[in-house]
Scaffold this motif. Sequence first.
Motif, short mmCIF file in Angstrom:
data_model
loop_
_atom_site.label_atom_id
_atom_site.label_comp_id
_atom_site.label_asym_id
_atom_site.label_seq_id
_atom_site.Cartn_x
_atom_site.Cartn_y
_atom_site.Cartn_z
N UNK A 1 30.99 38.48 -58.89
CA UNK A 1 32.23 37.69 -58.81
C UNK A 1 31.98 36.27 -59.30
N UNK A 2 30.89 35.67 -58.85
CA UNK A 2 30.56 34.30 -59.28
C UNK A 2 30.39 34.26 -60.80
N UNK A 3 29.72 35.28 -61.32
CA UNK A 3 29.48 35.33 -62.75
C UNK A 3 30.80 35.51 -63.52
N UNK A 4 31.64 36.44 -63.04
CA UNK A 4 32.93 36.68 -63.72
C UNK A 4 33.82 35.44 -63.69
N UNK A 5 33.67 34.65 -62.62
CA UNK A 5 34.48 33.44 -62.52
C UNK A 5 33.80 32.28 -63.26
N UNK A 6 32.83 32.63 -64.09
CA UNK A 6 32.14 31.68 -64.96
C UNK A 6 31.49 30.52 -64.21
N UNK A 7 31.10 30.78 -62.95
CA UNK A 7 30.41 29.78 -62.13
C UNK A 7 31.18 28.47 -62.06
N UNK A 8 32.49 28.62 -61.94
CA UNK A 8 33.29 27.38 -61.94
C UNK A 8 34.14 27.22 -60.69
N UNK A 9 33.91 28.08 -59.65
CA UNK A 9 34.77 28.01 -58.47
C UNK A 9 33.96 27.92 -57.18
N UNK A 10 34.60 27.37 -56.17
CA UNK A 10 33.94 27.18 -54.88
C UNK A 10 34.00 28.45 -54.03
N UNK A 11 33.33 28.40 -52.88
CA UNK A 11 33.21 29.56 -51.99
C UNK A 11 34.55 30.13 -51.57
N UNK A 12 35.50 29.27 -51.23
CA UNK A 12 36.79 29.75 -50.72
C UNK A 12 37.49 30.61 -51.78
N UNK B 1 36.09 32.14 -54.35
CA UNK B 1 35.33 33.37 -54.60
C UNK B 1 35.66 34.43 -53.54
N UNK B 2 35.76 34.00 -52.29
CA UNK B 2 36.07 34.96 -51.22
C UNK B 2 37.46 35.55 -51.41
N UNK B 3 38.45 34.68 -51.68
CA UNK B 3 39.80 35.19 -51.90
C UNK B 3 39.83 36.16 -53.07
N UNK B 4 39.10 35.83 -54.10
CA UNK B 4 39.02 36.68 -55.29
C UNK B 4 38.41 38.04 -54.93
N UNK B 5 37.30 38.00 -54.20
CA UNK B 5 36.63 39.25 -53.81
C UNK B 5 37.55 40.12 -52.96
N UNK B 6 38.32 39.48 -52.10
CA UNK B 6 39.18 40.24 -51.19
C UNK B 6 40.50 40.63 -51.84
N UNK B 7 40.69 40.25 -53.09
CA UNK B 7 41.91 40.63 -53.81
C UNK B 7 43.14 39.95 -53.25
N UNK B 8 42.99 38.68 -52.86
CA UNK B 8 44.13 37.95 -52.30
C UNK B 8 45.27 37.87 -53.31
N UNK B 9 46.50 38.06 -52.79
CA UNK B 9 47.66 37.99 -53.69
C UNK B 9 48.16 36.56 -53.87
N UNK B 10 47.48 35.64 -53.24
CA UNK B 10 47.92 34.25 -53.27
C UNK B 10 48.09 33.74 -54.69
N UNK B 11 49.04 32.80 -54.81
CA UNK B 11 49.27 32.23 -56.14
C UNK B 11 48.10 31.39 -56.61
N UNK B 12 47.27 31.00 -55.63
CA UNK B 12 46.13 30.16 -55.99
C UNK B 12 45.16 30.89 -56.93
N UNK B 13 45.14 32.22 -56.81
CA UNK B 13 44.26 32.98 -57.70
C UNK B 13 44.94 33.10 -59.07
N UNK B 14 44.23 32.67 -60.07
CA UNK B 14 44.85 32.66 -61.40
C UNK B 14 45.16 34.08 -61.89
N UNK B 15 46.24 34.17 -62.67
CA UNK B 15 46.67 35.48 -63.17
C UNK B 15 45.56 36.19 -63.93
N UNK B 16 44.84 35.43 -64.80
CA UNK B 16 43.83 36.10 -65.63
C UNK B 16 42.70 36.66 -64.76
N UNK B 17 42.47 36.02 -63.60
CA UNK B 17 41.42 36.52 -62.71
C UNK B 17 41.84 37.81 -62.04
#
Length: 721
Positions: A414-425, A427-443
């Motif tokens: 996940x860290x690698x796919x996010x190009x090492x540009x994001x913080x822990x919070x 990354x966790x939301x991304x891993x858990x598949x959060x539907x939040x708007x904070x997660x970018x569409x391309x991700x």
Amino acid sequence: MTPIQALQKYFGYSAFRHQQEAIIQHILDKKDVLTLMPTGGGKSLCYQLPAVLLDGLTIVISPLIALMKDQVDALNVNGIPAAFINSSQSTQEQIEISTRLKNNQIKLLYLAPERLFGKESKLMDFLKSLPVTLIAIDEAHCISHWGHDFRPEYLMLAGLKTEFPNVPVIALTATADKLTKKDILEKLNLKDPEVFISSFNRENITYRVIPKRNSFNQLLAFLDERKEDSGIIYCLSRKSTESLAADLKEEGFLAEAYHAGLQNDVKARTQEAFLRDEVRIIVATIAFGMGINKSNVRYVVHMDLPKNIEGYYQETGRAGRDGLPSDAMLLFSPGDAIKLKQFAMVEDNPDQSRIMLKKLDDMVNYCQLHACRRQFLLKYFDEDFPANCGSCDFCLTEFTKFDATLIAQKALSAVSRLKERFGGAYVVDFLRGSRSEKIREEHKQLKTYGIGADISKPEWQRYLRELTAMGYLQVTDDMYPVLKLTKKSEAVLKGLEKVELVASQTIEEHQPATEALPFEAALLNELRNIRRDIAQHENVPPYIILSDASLQEMATYLPQSLDELRLISGFGDIKLARYGREFLLPVKNYSAKNGLSSKITHKVPKRERKAKTERTASSGRSSDTAKESFTLYRAGKPISEIATQRGLAPTTIEGHLSFYIYKGEMEVTELVKQEKIPAIKDIVESYGAEKLAPIKEVLGDDYSYGEIKAVVAWMRKNGDI
Ligand code: ADP
Ligand code: ZN
């Protein structure tokens, strides 16, 4: 009189600690000495005892007025004539003291360094006319730029050896790093000094570091078990000391703020009230504490990251000077480290900045440590210590590990796919598949998105922290820290390396390393009141009359005569003569009323006692021990008090009581508020009750282990699980 006789007669102690005896002998042989001993180790005695034995005057240089008064009070109560000269006194008072000095009626004179070498000061000439036999320099690290508390006026002390060439000098400090040590020796011009380094281990302090989340709630949970105790809470800023003290007051705690920006009279009043146990909690910047001799500080909390290990160790060392079990807790957030980095830069001084940053780094390493904290601290002071101390959070926790290679791979990719540009919070939301708007569409289009949905958020956070601590990930030091891969990441991603993580953390069940004595609590209370009355009458803080440890010994061994009372630690001749009867009477009455007799023959030197109480296997005794807790609880004692009395952790007592909920002899609502029960029940139903740590993690800081245990016991009784 021999030193050991004087120890008993004037201080009421039966044995020397650390290297006190050798140090004292050196001084009596007129040799210069440097003494390194931890805070609370017993430095003062190293010059106070020779001062009593030597003919003449001992000058003590000390940086703080508050400390002087305290020490002088304590000496006078022990029947040793002592005085201080400082700016707080009237001319009349100073004249009286000089008369007493001229008449050789004072054994120890305390002074601040600037008094000695002040421009218009005639003090030096006056002192040179007196029979000075010893000079003690307390807090000697103040002479060093490298120390954490440099005081320019200490540099003048180099002149002492010129003014008093034949008088031995003892320098004392609790700061032991090599640079400071070297500086002290050089700058003081000591003659062929012998350096005594004591172990810096403070065995009665338990060290804990917890991740800072909702710090106020975390603090309340900690204080909940320590309502009657005195403690110091350190914050970084003046403002936060004030707001935290106010919040604590609102919660019903006797708390006051203390920082350098307060009016002097406010500071003095607060300090005095703390010494007298009228204020229980001091919320302070590091301005508070140096020179605080209060022996019954039961805990020190750091709400923010200290700047270096030296400072941290000194501050935590203010807990438990009386030798009773005490706690040090630090709330750590990586964000604090970033903030402090900015402060660590010293303008125009790259060398100094580098040292400060390195020290801060060590502090952060300590907080993120996944090993024995005591061992780390002692290693920092160049001392070897075995890896399991039994009284830090790491050693008190039982870890179960599991193969977490897959989890690690998910996190790292996940860290690698996010190009090492994001913080822990993120990354966790991304891993858990959060539907939040904070997660970018391309991700959301990436394959890794949502691959960790089966793991809860707090669990992911913990895993990321652990992977970082283990070096599979790193957090940048920027304003907005991001997660990056490390050299170690690749092997895991390629499946070449297995990763083990901690499954869950079982809570502390071990007995504390230091033995707590089974004392008579009601009697102890009575003795406390007597001490308070005497202290008020004599206008000194209670602990100067007698320490908590002395009272506790009395309430344990129930001395029945003055001769027996002499065996209680802290009763020298003068104290025995002055206060002996006052304390003896209630002990005798209490014993008679309760059919108890003296147990003084059970009083063995501390060391032997400890050896006997190596952890005893508890399986056979568990129902008895639970019963004892239950009986005390039914007698109306709060859990914290039962824990102290029995020398067990409060969580252990809660465990005991839960057994009685299970047996149906106690209502669950006695331990848990009705409205909290459904939430706990819910989580237990979905997670099971095998491990409490994950349940606690999900419930958060508003729920204690005790409450969870109680509800689990109650559900078992009802056949719900
Ligand atoms: P430091 O200055 O090293 O921080 P102190 O001199 O204030 O420590 O001593 C800490 C406590 O230990 C004091 O209450 C002191 O009376 C007590 N103490 C010192 N030496 C002994 C001893 N040999 N036995 C018992 N208690 C001692
Ligand atoms: Zn440990």
